[in-house]
Motif scaffolding. Structure first.
Motif, PDB file in Angstrom:
ATOM      1  N   VAL A 133       0.858  -1.182   0.000  1.00 12.68           N
ATOM      2  CA  VAL A 133       0.000   0.000   0.000  1.00 12.68           C
ATOM      3  C   VAL A 133       0.893   1.231   0.000  1.00 12.68           C
ATOM      4  O   VAL A 133       1.863   1.297   0.771  1.00 12.68           O
ATOM      5  CB  VAL A 133      -0.940   0.018   1.217  1.00 12.68           C
ATOM      6  CG1 VAL A 133      -1.853   1.236   1.163  1.00 12.68           C
ATOM      7  CG2 VAL A 133      -1.769  -1.258   1.287  1.00 12.68           C
ATOM      8  N   MET A 134       0.584   2.190  -0.865  1.00 11.16           N
ATOM      9  CA  MET A 134       1.401   3.400  -0.944  1.00 11.16           C
ATOM     10  C   MET A 134       1.101   4.295   0.246  1.00 11.16           C
ATOM     11  O   MET A 134       0.000   4.825   0.392  1.00 11.16           O
ATOM     12  CB  MET A 134       1.117   4.157  -2.240  1.00 11.16           C
ATOM     13  CG  MET A 134       2.190   5.192  -2.568  1.00 11.16           C
ATOM     14  SD  MET A 134       3.729   4.408  -3.142  1.00 11.16           S
ATOM     15  CE  MET A 134       3.359   4.234  -4.899  1.00 11.16           C
ATOM     16  N   SER A 135       2.100   4.449   1.102  1.00 12.57           N
ATOM     17  CA  SER A 135       1.985   5.333   2.249  1.00 12.57           C
ATOM     18  C   SER A 135       2.825   6.583   1.983  1.00 12.57           C
ATOM     19  O   SER A 135       2.953   7.018   0.841  1.00 12.57           O
ATOM     20  CB  SER A 135       2.421   4.600   3.525  1.00 12.57           C
ATOM     21  OG  SER A 135       2.192   5.400   4.670  1.00 12.57           O
ATOM     22  N   SER A 136       3.395   7.143   3.020  1.00 14.88           N
ATOM     23  CA  SER A 136       4.186   8.368   2.885  1.00 14.88           C
ATOM     24  C   SER A 136       5.026   8.544   4.137  1.00 14.88           C
ATOM     25  O   SER A 136       4.628   8.126   5.234  1.00 14.88           O
ATOM     26  CB  SER A 136       3.268   9.585   2.713  1.00 14.88           C
ATOM     27  OG  SER A 136       3.992  10.790   2.787  1.00 14.88           O
ATOM     28  N   GLU A 137       6.180   9.176   3.954  1.00 10.51           N
ATOM     29  CA  GLU A 137       6.959   9.564   5.130  1.00 10.51           C
ATOM     30  C   GLU A 137       6.133  10.465   6.046  1.00 10.51           C
ATOM     31  O   GLU A 137       6.344  10.490   7.260  1.00 10.51           O
ATOM     32  CB  GLU A 137       8.244  10.293   4.706  1.00 10.51           C
ATOM     33  CG  GLU A 137       9.312   9.412   4.089  1.00 10.51           C
ATOM     34  CD  GLU A 137       9.170   9.279   2.576  1.00 10.51           C
ATOM     35  OE1 GLU A 137       8.081   9.611   2.022  1.00 10.51           O
ATOM     36  OE2 GLU A 137      10.146   8.816   1.936  1.00 10.51           O
ATOM     37  N   LEU A 138       5.176  11.184   5.460  1.00  5.45           N
ATOM     38  CA  LEU A 138       4.331  12.077   6.250  1.00  5.45           C
ATOM     39  C   LEU A 138       3.392  11.308   7.173  1.00  5.45           C
ATOM     40  O   LEU A 138       2.809  11.895   8.088  1.00  5.45           O
ATOM     41  CB  LEU A 138       3.521  12.987   5.332  1.00  5.45           C
ATOM     42  CG  LEU A 138       4.324  13.951   4.463  1.00  5.45           C
ATOM     43  CD1 LEU A 138       3.388  14.759   3.573  1.00  5.45           C
ATOM     44  CD2 LEU A 138       5.187  14.866   5.311  1.00  5.45           C
ATOM     45  N   GLY A 139       3.235  10.009   6.955  1.00  3.24           N
ATOM     46  CA  GLY A 139       2.415   9.193   7.832  1.00  3.24           C
ATOM     47  C   GLY A 139       3.119   8.780   9.111  1.00  3.24           C
ATOM     48  O   GLY A 139       2.496   8.185   9.994  1.00  3.24           O
ATOM     49  N   SER A 140       4.401   9.085   9.213  1.00  2.00           N
ATOM     50  CA  SER A 140       5.163   8.752  10.423  1.00  2.00           C
ATOM     51  C   SER A 140       4.879   9.772  11.516  1.00  2.00           C
ATOM     52  O   SER A 140       5.210  10.958  11.373  1.00  2.00           O
ATOM     53  CB  SER A 140       6.663   8.728  10.114  1.00  2.00           C
ATOM     54  OG  SER A 140       7.419   8.648  11.305  1.00  2.00           O
ATOM     55  N   LEU A 158      -4.027   5.330   7.672  1.00  2.00           N
ATOM     56  CA  LEU A 158      -3.773   4.178   6.813  1.00  2.00           C
ATOM     57  C   LEU A 158      -2.779   3.232   7.476  1.00  2.00           C
ATOM     58  O   LEU A 158      -2.986   2.013   7.513  1.00  2.00           O
ATOM     59  CB  LEU A 158      -3.229   4.654   5.466  1.00  2.00           C
ATOM     60  CG  LEU A 158      -2.657   3.577   4.540  1.00  2.00           C
ATOM     61  CD1 LEU A 158      -3.754   2.638   4.070  1.00  2.00           C
ATOM     62  CD2 LEU A 158      -1.943   4.214   3.351  1.00  2.00           C
ATOM     63  N   ASN A 159      -1.697   3.789   8.008  1.00  2.50           N
ATOM     64  CA  ASN A 159      -0.683   2.961   8.659  1.00  2.50           C
ATOM     65  C   ASN A 159      -1.270   2.193   9.840  1.00  2.50           C
ATOM     66  O   ASN A 159      -0.972   1.011  10.044  1.00  2.50           O
ATOM     67  CB  ASN A 159       0.488   3.822   9.124  1.00  2.50           C
ATOM     68  CG  ASN A 159       1.326   4.352   7.973  1.00  2.50           C
ATOM     69  OD1 ASN A 159       1.054   4.069   6.805  1.00  2.50           O
ATOM     70  ND2 ASN A 159       2.342   5.136   8.292  1.00  2.50           N
ATOM     71  N   MET A 160      -2.107   2.858  10.631  1.00  2.00           N
ATOM     72  CA  MET A 160      -2.716   2.201  11.776  1.00  2.00           C
ATOM     73  C   MET A 160      -3.652   1.071  11.332  1.00  2.00           C
ATOM     74  O   MET A 160      -3.649  -0.019  11.921  1.00  2.00           O
ATOM     75  CB  MET A 160      -3.485   3.215  12.622  1.00  2.00           C
ATOM     76  CG  MET A 160      -4.249   2.595  13.790  1.00  2.00           C
ATOM     77  SD  MET A 160      -3.191   1.687  14.944  1.00  2.00           S
ATOM     78  CE  MET A 160      -2.562   3.067  15.927  1.00  2.00           C
ATOM     79  N   GLU A 225      14.324   0.741   3.388  1.00  3.61           N
ATOM     80  CA  GLU A 225      14.766   1.049   4.754  1.00  3.61           C
ATOM     81  C   GLU A 225      13.540   1.249   5.667  1.00  3.61           C
ATOM     82  O   GLU A 225      12.563   1.876   5.280  1.00  3.61           O
ATOM     83  CB  GLU A 225      15.621   2.326   4.746  1.00  3.61           C
ATOM     84  CG  GLU A 225      16.871   2.194   3.905  1.00  3.61           C
ATOM     85  CD  GLU A 225      17.522   3.532   3.579  1.00  3.61           C
ATOM     86  OE1 GLU A 225      18.724   3.531   3.252  1.00  3.61           O
ATOM     87  OE2 GLU A 225      16.820   4.571   3.627  1.00  3.61           O
ATOM     88  N   ILE A 226      13.627   0.721   6.878  1.00  2.00           N
ATOM     89  CA  ILE A 226      12.522   0.799   7.833  1.00  2.00           C
ATOM     90  C   ILE A 226      12.310   2.235   8.288  1.00  2.00           C
ATOM     91  O   ILE A 226      13.259   2.948   8.634  1.00  2.00           O
ATOM     92  CB  ILE A 226      12.798  -0.096   9.058  1.00  2.00           C
ATOM     93  CG1 ILE A 226      12.955  -1.560   8.622  1.00  2.00           C
ATOM     94  CG2 ILE A 226      11.675   0.042  10.085  1.00  2.00           C
ATOM     95  CD1 ILE A 226      11.716  -2.175   8.013  1.00  2.00           C
ATOM     96  N   LEU A 227      11.034   2.655   8.289  1.00  3.43           N
ATOM     97  CA  LEU A 227      10.667   3.986   8.769  1.00  3.43           C
ATOM     98  C   LEU A 227      10.015   3.871  10.139  1.00  3.43           C
ATOM     99  O   LEU A 227       9.354   2.867  10.438  1.00  3.43           O
ATOM    100  CB  LEU A 227       9.682   4.650   7.790  1.00  3.43           C
ATOM    101  CG  LEU A 227      10.228   4.970   6.399  1.00  3.43           C
ATOM    102  CD1 LEU A 227       9.112   5.489   5.497  1.00  3.43           C
ATOM    103  CD2 LEU A 227      11.357   5.964   6.472  1.00  3.43           C
ATOM    104  N   PRO A 228      10.142   4.889  10.979  1.00  2.87           N
ATOM    105  CA  PRO A 228       9.499   4.852  12.296  1.00  2.87           C
ATOM    106  C   PRO A 228       8.005   5.101  12.193  1.00  2.87           C
ATOM    107  O   PRO A 228       7.554   5.899  11.369  1.00  2.87           O
ATOM    108  CB  PRO A 228      10.204   5.976  13.050  1.00  2.87           C
ATOM    109  CG  PRO A 228      10.599   6.956  11.990  1.00  2.87           C
ATOM    110  CD  PRO A 228      10.938   6.119  10.791  1.00  2.87           C
ATOM    111  N   TRP A 229       7.243   4.422  13.038  1.00  2.00           N
ATOM    112  CA  TRP A 229       5.810   4.612  13.034  1.00  2.00           C
ATOM    113  C   TRP A 229       5.449   5.975  13.584  1.00  2.00           C
ATOM    114  O   TRP A 229       4.443   6.554  13.227  1.00  2.00           O
ATOM    115  CB  TRP A 229       5.107   3.517  13.855  1.00  2.00           C
ATOM    116  CG  TRP A 229       5.275   2.172  13.232  1.00  2.00           C
ATOM    117  CD1 TRP A 229       6.237   1.233  13.537  1.00  2.00           C
ATOM    118  CD2 TRP A 229       4.489   1.597  12.172  1.00  2.00           C
ATOM    119  NE1 TRP A 229       6.081   0.126  12.743  1.00  2.00           N
ATOM    120  CE2 TRP A 229       5.023   0.318  11.915  1.00  2.00           C
ATOM    121  CE3 TRP A 229       3.389   2.047  11.450  1.00  2.00           C
ATOM    122  CZ2 TRP A 229       4.484  -0.527  10.928  1.00  2.00           C
ATOM    123  CZ3 TRP A 229       2.850   1.220  10.491  1.00  2.00           C
ATOM    124  CH2 TRP A 229       3.387  -0.045  10.222  1.00  2.00           C
TER     125      TRP A 229
END
Length: 229
Positions: A133-140, A158-160, A225-229
């Motif tokens: 699913v296309m998310s965004s760094e802005l979702g962190s 979306l991430n949640m 690379e893993i992004l922080p939630w």
């Protein structure tokens, strides 16, 4: 000769989704690309890849439309499902300033709709397949700077929802990905964005391909690379 792999790209009428469909076609995948209505970009792409590309219709904000798509694809096995659909409205406004409908439209299209697609097509993806699913760094939430706060909140939602979905399918061996493509120059990203689609989307598809057979949920950027939630 190896059998062609199959991917559904949801939200492929333009921008990142169209670039995804093109990239998968160029890699000799069988591509089922969806749009809400007629897409000149997809029509032109099908002229270039007439044996590789199918075009389907779905309105990601309409549950009945999603269920109808699932019925049409009920006999199709998908090596990958990539849900890209998203909108950005009132991105410079605050919660007090935004029109209710604009905010609700973003939540429906960017969070609820994609997860309904994932739910509806989950069983079409085999155990070693990939659901992206296309998310965004802005979702962190950890990296929040207040930029595009209303859009960012829809991506955090979306991430949640994807996290909750993963928890409900904890024993499954499918790969679940939330992918941030970077800030890309599209109609939504704008002219000030840092990347061209050709600098982002091939890397995004690389991450999907490399994730086949790697179970569990990851929130990653275009480099994997893993992004922080």
């Amino acid at each position: 000769m190896r059998k062609s792999r199959t991917v559904v790209v949801v939200g492929a009428s333009r921008g990142l989704g169209l670039a995804l469909a093109e990239e998968y076609c160029a890699r000799n995948w069988h591509v089922i690309a969806t749009s809400r209505g007629r897409s000149a970009g997809l029509d032109q792409l099908r002229e270039r890849y007439p044996t590789s590309l199918e075009i389907e219709t779905v309105d990601i904000a309409d549950g009945a439309s999603i269920r109808a798509l699932a019925r049409r694809l009920e006999t199709v096995s998908l090596d990958a499902l990539f849900v890209n659909a998203g909108i950005c409205k009132a991105n410079t406004l605050t919660p007090l300033e935004v029109d209710d409908k604009d905010f609700l439209d973003m939540m429906s299209t960017n969070a609820l709709g994609p997860m309904r697609i994932v739910e509806a097509l989950y069983d079409r993806v085999p155990e070693r397949g990939v659901i992206a699913v296309m998310s965004s760094e802005l979702g962190s939430i950890a990296h929040c700077t207040g930029f595009w706060e209303l859009y960012s909140s829809s991506k955090a939602a979306l991430n949640m929802l994807m996290k909750a979905f993963s928890a409900r399918h904890a024993d499954a061996s499918r790969s679940l990905l939330l992918i941030a493509p970077g800030w890309v120059r599209t109609e939504m990203g704008g002219e000030d964005a840092a990347l061209e689609t050709g600098e982002s989307i091939p890397l995004v598809v690389d991450v999907v391909e490399q994730s086949a057979g790697v179970p569990g949920l990851r929130f990653v950027n275009r480099h994997g690379e893993i992004l922080p939630w």
